[in-house]
Motif scaffolding. Structure first.
Motif, PDB file in Angstrom:
ATOM      1  N   ALA A  61     -17.608  31.930 -25.024  1.00  0.00           N
ATOM      2  CA  ALA A  61     -18.023  32.553 -26.280  1.00  0.00           C
ATOM      3  C   ALA A  61     -18.542  31.508 -27.260  1.00  0.00           C
ATOM      4  N   ALA A  62     -17.866  30.361 -27.340  1.00  0.00           N
ATOM      5  CA  ALA A  62     -18.299  29.296 -28.252  1.00  0.00           C
ATOM      6  C   ALA A  62     -19.664  28.751 -27.846  1.00  0.00           C
ATOM      7  N   ALA A  63     -19.895  28.613 -26.545  1.00  0.00           N
ATOM      8  CA  ALA A  63     -21.195  28.128 -26.066  1.00  0.00           C
ATOM      9  C   ALA A  63     -22.304  29.112 -26.411  1.00  0.00           C
ATOM     10  N   ALA A  64     -22.020  30.419 -26.260  1.00  0.00           N
ATOM     11  CA  ALA A  64     -23.021  31.435 -26.592  1.00  0.00           C
ATOM     12  C   ALA A  64     -23.345  31.415 -28.085  1.00  0.00           C
ATOM     13  N   LEU A  65     -22.319  31.281 -28.920  1.00  0.00           N
ATOM     14  CA  LEU A  65     -22.539  31.233 -30.364  1.00  0.00           C
ATOM     15  C   LEU A  65     -23.339  29.988 -30.746  1.00  0.00           C
ATOM     16  N   ALA A  66     -23.011  28.851 -30.112  1.00  0.00           N
ATOM     17  CA  ALA A  66     -23.755  27.618 -30.404  1.00  0.00           C
ATOM     18  C   ALA A  66     -25.232  27.782 -30.057  1.00  0.00           C
ATOM     19  N   ARG A  67     -25.528  28.424 -28.936  1.00  0.00           N
ATOM     20  CA  ARG A  67     -26.930  28.659 -28.575  1.00  0.00           C
ATOM     21  C   ARG A  67     -27.616  29.556 -29.601  1.00  0.00           C
ATOM     22  N   ASP A  68     -26.924  30.613 -30.032  1.00  0.00           N
ATOM     23  CA  ASP A  68     -27.505  31.542 -31.009  1.00  0.00           C
ATOM     24  C   ASP A  68     -27.837  30.844 -32.326  1.00  0.00           C
ATOM     25  N   LEU A  69     -26.989  29.885 -32.723  1.00  0.00           N
ATOM     26  CA  LEU A  69     -27.165  29.207 -34.009  1.00  0.00           C
ATOM     27  C   LEU A  69     -27.989  27.927 -33.893  1.00  0.00           C
ATOM     28  N   GLY A  70     -28.452  27.613 -32.681  1.00  0.00           N
ATOM     29  CA  GLY A  70     -29.256  26.414 -32.492  1.00  0.00           C
ATOM     30  C   GLY A  70     -28.463  25.132 -32.596  1.00  0.00           C
ATOM     31  N   ILE A  71     -27.173  25.186 -32.288  1.00  0.00           N
ATOM     32  CA  ILE A  71     -26.313  23.998 -32.338  1.00  0.00           C
ATOM     33  C   ILE A  71     -26.306  23.351 -30.956  1.00  0.00           C
ATOM     34  N   ALA A  72     -26.819  22.133 -30.840  1.00  0.00           N
ATOM     35  CA  ALA A  72     -26.946  21.482 -29.534  1.00  0.00           C
ATOM     36  C   ALA A  72     -25.623  20.924 -29.034  1.00  0.00           C
ATOM     37  N   ARG A  73     -24.778  20.445 -29.947  1.00  0.00           N
ATOM     38  CA  ARG A  73     -23.524  19.794 -29.537  1.00  0.00           C
ATOM     39  C   ARG A  73     -22.382  20.421 -30.332  1.00  0.00           C
ATOM     40  N   ALA A  74     -21.461  21.023 -29.603  1.00  0.00           N
ATOM     41  CA  ALA A  74     -20.370  21.743 -30.258  1.00  0.00           C
ATOM     42  C   ALA A  74     -19.046  21.403 -29.598  1.00  0.00           C
ATOM     43  N   LEU A  75     -17.993  21.451 -30.398  1.00  0.00           N
ATOM     44  CA  LEU A  75     -16.623  21.325 -29.905  1.00  0.00           C
ATOM     45  C   LEU A  75     -15.952  22.682 -30.030  1.00  0.00           C
ATOM     46  N   SER A  76     -15.387  23.140 -28.940  1.00  0.00           N
ATOM     47  CA  SER A  76     -14.670  24.411 -28.931  1.00  0.00           C
ATOM     48  C   SER A  76     -13.217  24.145 -29.285  1.00  0.00           C
ATOM     49  N   PHE A  77     -12.710  24.835 -30.317  1.00  0.00           N
ATOM     50  CA  PHE A  77     -11.327  24.653 -30.759  1.00  0.00           C
ATOM     51  C   PHE A  77     -10.661  26.022 -30.837  1.00  0.00           C
ATOM     52  N   ASP A  78      -9.776  26.276 -29.894  1.00  0.00           N
ATOM     53  CA  ASP A  78      -9.117  27.575 -29.747  1.00  0.00           C
ATOM     54  C   ASP A  78      -7.617  27.373 -29.960  1.00  0.00           C
ATOM     55  N   MET A  79      -7.115  27.816 -31.095  1.00  0.00           N
ATOM     56  CA  MET A  79      -5.691  27.711 -31.392  1.00  0.00           C
ATOM     57  C   MET A  79      -5.111  29.113 -31.495  1.00  0.00           C
ATOM     58  N   GLY A  80      -4.253  29.453 -30.556  1.00  0.00           N
ATOM     59  CA  GLY A  80      -3.638  30.766 -30.542  1.00  0.00           C
ATOM     60  C   GLY A  80      -2.188  30.702 -30.957  1.00  0.00           C
ATOM     61  N   GLY A  81      -1.372  31.543 -30.341  1.00  0.00           N
ATOM     62  CA  GLY A  81       0.037  31.577 -30.687  1.00  0.00           C
ATOM     63  C   GLY A  81       0.880  30.615 -29.891  1.00  0.00           C
ATOM     64  N   THR A  82       0.370  30.173 -28.721  1.00  0.00           N
ATOM     65  CA  THR A  82       1.169  29.338 -27.830  1.00  0.00           C
ATOM     66  C   THR A  82       0.608  27.939 -27.670  1.00  0.00           C
ATOM     67  N   THR A  83      -0.716  27.819 -27.508  1.00  0.00           N
ATOM     68  CA  THR A  83      -1.344  26.521 -27.262  1.00  0.00           C
ATOM     69  C   THR A  83      -2.612  26.381 -28.094  1.00  0.00           C
ATOM     70  N   ALA A  84      -3.113  25.138 -28.126  1.00  0.00           N
ATOM     71  CA  ALA A  84      -4.432  24.850 -28.688  1.00  0.00           C
ATOM     72  C   ALA A  84      -5.249  24.179 -27.597  1.00  0.00           C
ATOM     73  N   LYS A  85      -6.521  24.579 -27.497  1.00  0.00           N
ATOM     74  CA  LYS A  85      -7.371  24.086 -26.420  1.00  0.00           C
ATOM     75  C   LYS A  85      -8.678  23.572 -26.998  1.00  0.00           C
ATOM     76  N   ALA A  86      -9.150  22.438 -26.466  1.00  0.00           N
ATOM     77  CA  ALA A  86     -10.382  21.819 -26.947  1.00  0.00           C
ATOM     78  C   ALA A  86     -11.324  21.590 -25.778  1.00  0.00           C
ATOM     79  N   GLY A  87     -12.600  21.827 -26.001  1.00  0.00           N
ATOM     80  CA  GLY A  87     -13.615  21.566 -24.987  1.00  0.00           C
ATOM     81  C   GLY A  87     -14.903  21.137 -25.653  1.00  0.00           C
ATOM     82  N   SER A  88     -15.798  20.530 -24.893  1.00  0.00           N
ATOM     83  CA  SER A  88     -17.078  20.083 -25.443  1.00  0.00           C
ATOM     84  C   SER A  88     -18.217  20.869 -24.812  1.00  0.00           C
TER      85      SER A  88
END
Length: 670
Positions: free
Chosen positions: A260-287
């Motif tokens: 989802a983060a990659a799709a949003l980055a493409r829609d907004l023309g963002i070439a380099r994005a960091l995905s930051f997903d913090m829920g109730g149990t864990t936090a996850k990061a991706g590039s």
């Protein structure tokens, strides 16, 4: 389905989000939360044309969740290789611990059977398969109550004739799940191949029963649309294909958020994005670079992590492509505690959905959510748009119990909890940036999950990132990733050839064969052949290296070598241009879009609410100050905010810290 909440996103015919819902995950009966959420969201099952699911069932089973007992597995292997699955590699999860314990083998030694047969590494038969030995072997399997069998012969990646014959024999006589290593992981290195096959066999009965039961429940709701399941690599498979490769679903849950983060980055023309997903149990990061998430080909299932890094040797190797994420135990439900030295600590234990944070009313243990309640960052009486009551008094009492031991005020202790969790998440972000030779300062941070937008500003400041994007419906954004994902199938063939020793025509013929396999796999899932696209890549290395990098295909073989040198220089800071480049595997990934993506239609819609603001005291820099509270549904395009400010929505709260400015983009992103 996450560790704390199960999220549903319903999209209408115009491909705009029409309804979202969050319900607590039912960990003991995971499909119940899915059924309940669908039942509360879908009014007419017959109107559903597409249904996709991301699940944590495989991960939970490997972690030993109650009620998800792994199948008893037998392994059938080449004579002399009975203990490969236990000898493993020399990696130890704790180098200086003399009493370190390796993960318990998924196959007991008495359930490891050997058969005389032998192939060499080129696939030539050295010793024929001893079929007479298979009869007594099948009798022993039937007598022991074994539920699944992993057939793992030496060098089966080069020639799988013996494996296929043994599997056919065992399946016909034993009536159990039978998995061949050549079908699951046709690569060399026998330990990793054996481990991947055993994990697949152990999960097969659980995952198959779960997906079959969920599919039946969906049909009973009147939904006739096919059910698709997200794999660890961010692609989708139909329910039958997913059940056949359960090890491919281990990272299913976290993958959808990055898609989802990659799709949003493409829609907004963002070439380099960091995905930051913090829920109730864990936090996850991706590039994400140029709209594509980083993909790795191997991970250790059910392994330990340290500050977001996987601890080698602590889990079960699974060789299957997955979205490369750094994950830490840092969610809203992560529990704060005092260690023996009197220091404030956080995690790894989480309060999860039950009992949840203290403010849920069923616990007295302070969590990150409770700290945010005490600091005034979260609503003081309810969450989820008023449907989920919380008790701010219980949060304060839980944090006060820690404050007394630390000789601090309640607010200072709560602020300390938030600082610690922010530091832990910053380490995870550095793993996917700085430690891989990437400068985070050139990236935008896409923050989502129920708690991601609440902590994004501090995290971005620590990384010197100057732009944050909070998606619409950020708290259920991972579920939306299922609607942005594509159907895909990967076919692989071992090469083990130097670029100087292989002809371009040979590579072309090899990829033509792989693409036929990928096309057939997708057509069998209802895809039209003319819509399928292919991507060609290699696992390449310098001769003598133990690990590979992914290199894009080129028609000129020497160009492939040049691309590897350039990639090696980017990743490790140097390239050995005079060394021989070896192509270990060839990979063909077939993909097909399901139609128009949600992201292509994130248009503004009429808001249901008028602009609404209020004020609440929030702890900032050692004191409470009045901060403007804005309802996100009332924000208009191009509207601007000056920090400090808080933006509240049904599924999450965003904190615009002092010194930050906010603006509403087209489509509703903040």
């Amino acid at each position: 389905m996450g560790g704390t909440f199960t999220d549903v996103v319903l999209v209408d015919d115009e491909l705009a989000v029409a309804r979202t819902l969050k319900v607590p995950t039912t960990t003991q009966e995971p499909q119940r939360a899915v059924r309940d959420a669908l039942g509360a969201t879908v009014d007419d099952g017959a109107s559903v044309s597409w249904l996709a699911h991301a699940t944590t069932i495989a991960t939970n089973a490997l972690l030993g969740q109650a009620g998800l007992d792994l199948a008893r597995v037998a392994i059938v292997t080449t004579h002399g290789f009975r203990d490969v699955i236990e000898i493993a590699r020399q990696n130890r999860p704790a180098i200086y611990d003399l009493f370190v314990e390796r993960p318990r083998p998924l196959v007991a030694r008495d359930d490891r059977f050997t058969v005389r047969e032998r192939m060499d590494y080129l696939g030539n038969v050295i010793e024929p398969l001893d079929e007479e030995a298979l009869g007594p072997l099948c009798h022993a399997i039937s007598q022991r109550g074994i539920e699944a069998v992993a057939v793992c012969f030496l060098h089966a990646y080069a020639n799988d004739a013996h494996e296929r014959r043994a599997a056919e024999y065992i399946a016909a006589r034993c009536g159990v799940y039978v998995v061949c290593s050549s079908a699951v992981d046709p690569e060399y290195r026998e330990y990793e191949r054996f481990s991947t096959t055993v994990v697949t066999a152990a999960l097969a009965p659980i995952v198959s029963a779960y997906l079959t039961g969920l599919d039946a429940a969906v049909r009973n709701m009147g939904i006739s649309a096919p059910l698709y399941v997200m794999r660890s690599d961010g692609g989708l498979s139909d329910v039958r294909a997913a059940a056949a490769r359960p090890a491919a679903l281990i990272e299913s849950g976290p993958a959808s958020g990055v898609i989802a983060a990659a799709a949003l980055a493409r829609d907004l023309g963002i070439a380099r994005a960091l995905s930051f997903d913090m829920g109730g149990t864990t936090a996850k990061a991706g590039s994400i670079v140029d709209g594509t998430p980083e993909i790795a080909n191997e991970y250790e299932a059910a392994g330990a992590t340290h500050s977001g890094r996987a601890v080698r040797g602590s889990g079960y190797p699974v060789r299957y492509p997955f979205v490369d994420l750094s994950e830490v135990s840092a969610g809203g439900g992560t529990i704060a505690w005092i260690d023996d030295a009197g220091s404030l600590r956080l995690g790894p234990r989480s309060a999860g959905a039950d009992p949840g944070p203290a403010c849920y009313g069923r616990s007295d243990r302070a969590t990150v959510t409770d700290a945010n309640v005490v600091l005034g960052r979260l609503h003081q009486t309810h969450l989820l748009g008023g449907t989920f009551p919380i008790d701010a008094r219980r949060s304060r009492e839980a944090v006060a119990a820690l404050a007394t031991q630390l000789d601090l005020t309640v607010e200072e202790t709560a602020a300390g909890i938030v600082r610690i969790v922010d530091a832990q998440m910053a380490k995870a972000m550095r793993i996917v940036t700085v430690e891989r030779g990437v400068d985070a300062r050139g990236f935008s941070l896409v923050a989502f999950g129920g708690n991601g937008p609440l902590h994004a500003c501090q995290l971005a400041s620590e990384l010197n990132v100057t732009q944050i994007v909070v998606p619409p419906q950020a708290g259920t954004f991972s579920a939306q990733g299922l609607l942005d994902a594509e159907l895909s199938a990967t076919a692989l063939a071992p090469l083990l050839r130097a670029t100087d020793d292989v002809a371009a025509s040979d590579l072309e013929a090899l990829f033509a064969s792989l693409e036929r396999r990928g096309r057939d796999a997708l057509v069998a899932q209802g895809v039209q052949a003319r819509t399928i696209r292919f991507r060609r890549t290699y696992d390449a290395r310098y001769r003598g290296q133990s690990f590979e990098l992914h290199v894009e295909h080129a028609s000129d073989v020497q160009e492939i070598a040049r691309r590897f040198h350039a990639l090696h220089r980017t990743r490790y800071g140097y390239a050995a241009d005079e060394e021989v480049v070896e192509l270990v595997n060839a990979r063909s990934t077939a993909t097909a879009a399901r139609g128009a993506r949600v992201g292509e239609h994130r248009a503004d819609r009429a808001r249901k609410r008028a602009r609404s603001t209020s004020s609440r005291n929030v702890w900032i820099d050692g004191c409470f100050v009045p901060v403007t509270i804005v309802e996100r549904d009332g924000l208009r395009r191009d509207e601007r905010l000056e920090g400090p400010a808080i933006v509240e929505a049904y599924d999450c709260t965003a904190y615009v810290a002092p010194g930050w400015r906010g603006r509403v983009l087209a489509g509703g992103a903040l």
